[in-house]
Design an enzyme around this catalytic site. Sequence first.
Site, short mmCIF file in Angstrom:
data_model
loop_
_atom_site.label_atom_id
_atom_site.label_comp_id
_atom_site.label_asym_id
_atom_site.label_seq_id
_atom_site.Cartn_x
_atom_site.Cartn_y
_atom_site.Cartn_z
N ASP A 81 75.17 9.30 40.86
CA ASP A 81 75.18 10.36 41.88
C ASP A 81 74.12 11.42 41.61
O ASP A 81 73.59 11.53 40.50
CB ASP A 81 76.56 11.03 41.94
CG ASP A 81 76.93 11.76 40.64
OD1 ASP A 81 76.68 11.22 39.55
OD2 ASP A 81 77.44 12.90 40.73
N GLU A 176 79.18 12.09 38.19
CA GLU A 176 78.99 12.95 37.01
C GLU A 176 78.81 14.39 37.42
O GLU A 176 79.33 15.31 36.77
CB GLU A 176 77.75 12.49 36.23
CG GLU A 176 77.59 13.16 34.85
CD GLU A 176 76.76 14.44 34.86
OE1 GLU A 176 76.72 15.11 33.83
OE2 GLU A 176 76.14 14.77 35.90
N ASP A 199 70.70 10.80 30.02
CA ASP A 199 70.91 11.78 31.09
C ASP A 199 70.35 13.15 30.69
O ASP A 199 70.71 14.16 31.28
CB ASP A 199 72.42 11.87 31.38
CG ASP A 199 72.73 12.66 32.63
OD1 ASP A 199 71.83 12.81 33.48
OD2 ASP A 199 73.87 13.15 32.76
ZN LIG Z 1 72.74 14.10 34.99
#
Ligand SMILES: [Zn+2]
Length: 411
Positions: A81, A176, A199
């Site tokens: 997302d 997330e 990430d």
């Molecule tokens: Zn992220």
Amino acid sequence: MKQELIERFIRYAKVNTQSDPESSTCPSTQGQWELATMLVEELKAIGMEDVTVDENGYVMATLPANTDKNVPVIGFLAHMDTAPEFTGANVNPQIIEQYDGGDIMLNKEQGIILSPNDFPELAGYKGHTLITTDGTTLLGADDKAGIAEIMTAMNYLIQHPEIKHGKVRVAFTPDEEIGRGPHKFDVAKFGAQFAYTVDGGPLGELEYESFNAAEAKITIKGKNVHPGTAKGKMINSIKIAMEFQQQLPADEAPEHTEGYEGFYHLLSFQGSVEETKLHYIIRDFDREQFEARKAKMNEIAASLAQKYGNDRITLEINDQYYNMREKIEPVRHIVDIAHEAMTNLGIEPKVKPIRGGTDGSQLSYMGLPTPNLFAGGENFHGRYEYISADNMVKAAEVIVEIIKLFEQKAS
Ligand SMILES: [Zn+2]
């Protein structure tokens, strides 16, 4: 590797996967299903095994071991997302080859410029291939860069069977950005001993400390009376709410803190004479300090209740996630291996506390210790987001190197 990364990244970026905190489904938005379906096909196409997507949109796959050594099963995760606060519809990535270090015109019609005057770190990307937005959307390098890097690393290992490795699991997860990433993550099914989220931000980031986090909701009830005849009768809930805020230390707020400093953050303040609602988040790296902050809020509420009446003030505090360091410290070697992988590739590791949380903060408490690796992007969650394709190559190489090191250290 670079061309593959760019193509994969742009393909994923074009799918609108903006998550929605108002939605109660998982994934929260239909676009995430679209990307999940695409990723399942691509995982199968490169030759990954046990490719699955469950009823909540969690994609998982296996790279089987090609050694008899006893190597721990490790995992790599990235989220599908993009942030709810800026549009992710019709993302139209621009590629700048051999960036010259100057201003980048993102959008001529609207005069939107990405400039090193506003973003000094941009100058450091001179000579790189950059991917930017067209100025009207976010880019989604957070975290589609992570997905592209994991995919490309897996494809590389499949194409190079001479590189020995243990079993590797990968997962692409929903939501997330609205804090729900791990909520329905099946740790047992994933079956890894440790994992890494891909990430993080710029080159070299390596993170295994996050905030302890809670939110507090305060409702204050007033008593409205005609102002002409209010003497001794009116109770203005807005003013009680202001008193609440003023009893918090003014310098312990996001705009005055950095590094390991914690804070109280007043997110919203909505009120009328009759009723006022305050919404805070509370953040601290230290667990004791974190508990003390929550206690402080309770004390203030109690003193105001004493002053204005017990039924006027309700305070509700909910913990959101905890500092993953507590769970990662006992398996510290997983951070050391990531450190070593970066050093081997000539990347300077930048170990720093995350002033926020990652999916790893929750996963570490669910039994899967999960530090965070850089994905390479800058200026997340807005129109000025960009990423260097050269650093995406480095991120994919770090993934491969970590996998190699786990094999080399096993017996
Ligand atoms: Zn992220």
